[in-house]
Write a protein that holds these residues in place. Structure first.
Motif, PDB file in Angstrom:
ATOM      1  N   MET A   1      45.197  55.601  33.410  1.00 34.44           N
ATOM      2  CA  MET A   1      44.078  56.449  33.760  1.00 34.44           C
ATOM      3  C   MET A   1      42.884  55.555  34.087  1.00 34.44           C
ATOM      4  N   GLN A   2      42.494  55.554  35.325  1.00 31.36           N
ATOM      5  CA  GLN A   2      41.429  54.675  35.801  1.00 31.36           C
ATOM      6  C   GLN A   2      40.126  55.459  35.893  1.00 31.36           C
ATOM      7  N   SER A   3      39.062  54.858  35.357  1.00 30.11           N
ATOM      8  CA  SER A   3      37.765  55.521  35.466  1.00 30.11           C
ATOM      9  C   SER A   3      36.945  54.813  36.532  1.00 30.11           C
ATOM     10  N   GLU A   4      36.175  55.595  37.254  1.00 27.13           N
ATOM     11  CA  GLU A   4      35.301  55.008  38.260  1.00 27.13           C
ATOM     12  C   GLU A   4      34.092  54.410  37.572  1.00 27.13           C
ATOM     13  N   GLU A   5      33.410  53.535  38.285  1.00 26.21           N
ATOM     14  CA  GLU A   5      32.195  52.919  37.782  1.00 26.21           C
ATOM     15  C   GLU A   5      31.229  53.997  37.303  1.00 26.21           C
ATOM     16  N   GLY A   6      30.738  53.842  36.109  1.00 24.94           N
ATOM     17  CA  GLY A   6      29.747  54.763  35.590  1.00 24.94           C
ATOM     18  C   GLY A   6      30.300  55.911  34.769  1.00 24.94           C
ATOM     19  N   THR A   7      31.619  56.064  34.710  1.00 25.07           N
ATOM     20  CA  THR A   7      32.180  57.159  33.911  1.00 25.07           C
ATOM     21  C   THR A   7      33.030  56.649  32.748  1.00 25.07           C
ATOM     22  N   GLU A   8      32.936  55.357  32.473  1.00 21.64           N
ATOM     23  CA  GLU A   8      33.682  54.798  31.339  1.00 21.64           C
ATOM     24  C   GLU A   8      33.274  55.481  30.042  1.00 21.64           C
ATOM     25  N   TRP A   9      31.994  55.827  29.924  1.00 20.39           N
ATOM     26  CA  TRP A   9      31.485  56.491  28.727  1.00 20.39           C
ATOM     27  C   TRP A   9      32.243  57.795  28.479  1.00 20.39           C
ATOM     28  N   LEU A  10      32.564  58.512  29.564  1.00 17.23           N
ATOM     29  CA  LEU A  10      33.261  59.785  29.439  1.00 17.23           C
ATOM     30  C   LEU A  10      34.674  59.568  28.916  1.00 17.23           C
ATOM     31  N   GLU A  12      35.726  57.021  27.156  1.00 18.98           N
ATOM     32  CA  GLU A  12      35.607  56.573  25.762  1.00 18.98           C
ATOM     33  C   GLU A  12      35.319  57.748  24.829  1.00 18.98           C
ATOM     34  N   LEU A  13      34.431  58.633  25.247  1.00 17.71           N
ATOM     35  CA  LEU A  13      34.090  59.802  24.450  1.00 17.71           C
ATOM     36  C   LEU A  13      35.318  60.679  24.227  1.00 17.71           C
ATOM     37  N   LEU A  14      36.067  60.921  25.290  1.00 15.58           N
ATOM     38  CA  LEU A  14      37.261  61.755  25.182  1.00 15.58           C
ATOM     39  C   LEU A  14      38.344  61.070  24.357  1.00 15.58           C
ATOM     40  N   MET A  15      38.443  59.758  24.452  1.00 12.61           N
ATOM     41  CA  MET A  15      39.425  59.025  23.656  1.00 12.61           C
ATOM     42  C   MET A  15      39.100  59.110  22.169  1.00 12.61           C
ATOM     43  N   GLU A  16      37.817  59.129  21.826  1.00 16.14           N
ATOM     44  CA  GLU A  16      37.406  59.220  20.424  1.00 16.14           C
ATOM     45  C   GLU A  16      37.924  60.492  19.768  1.00 16.14           C
ATOM     46  N   VAL A  62      31.003  67.024  20.142  1.00 14.77           N
ATOM     47  CA  VAL A  62      30.835  65.575  20.318  1.00 14.77           C
ATOM     48  C   VAL A  62      29.778  65.282  21.378  1.00 14.77           C
ATOM     49  N   CYS A  63      29.780  66.034  22.466  1.00 12.92           N
ATOM     50  CA  CYS A  63      28.795  65.825  23.526  1.00 12.92           C
ATOM     51  C   CYS A  63      27.380  66.102  23.040  1.00 12.92           C
ATOM     52  N   VAL A  64      27.235  67.162  22.254  1.00 16.95           N
ATOM     53  CA  VAL A  64      25.904  67.482  21.701  1.00 16.95           C
ATOM     54  C   VAL A  64      25.444  66.369  20.779  1.00 16.95           C
ATOM     55  N   CYS A  65      26.328  65.902  19.924  1.00 17.85           N
ATOM     56  CA  CYS A  65      25.972  64.816  19.000  1.00 17.85           C
ATOM     57  C   CYS A  65      25.586  63.550  19.755  1.00 17.85           C
ATOM     58  N   LYS A  66      26.377  63.181  20.752  1.00 19.12           N
ATOM     59  CA  LYS A  66      26.076  61.989  21.551  1.00 19.12           C
ATOM     60  C   LYS A  66      24.742  62.141  22.264  1.00 19.12           C
TER      61      LYS A  66
END
Length: 70
Positions: A1-10, A12-16, A62-66
């Motif tokens: 699963m490849q993430s585009e530049e700038g969406t790595e945070w997303l 990582e968040l989903l992996m958590e 998780v999104c609200v907390c972040k």
């Protein structure tokens, strides 16, 4: 699963929270590329991409907390 530049945070968040299988659908179908974009995502949108109610709850929480910690 490849993430585009700038969406790595997303990814990582989903992996958590073990929801990484929804990364492409959230990024591409719901056009979420920034954390603030989740303000416009409704539970119905998450249901349309195949996420069940427990996953929706976790994802939104998780999104609200972040967002509050940024």
């Amino acid at each position: 699963m490849q993430s585009e530049e700038g969406t790595e945070w997303l990814l990582e968040l989903l992996m958590e929270v073990q929801l990484q299988q929804y990364f492409l659908r959230i990024r591409d179908d719901l056009n979420v590329t920034r954390l603030s974009h989740f303000d416009y995502v409704k539970n119905e949108d998450l249901e349309k991409i195949g996420m069940g109610r427990p996953g929706e709850t976790v994802c939104v929480f998780v999104c609200v907390c972040k967002f509050l910690l940024c």
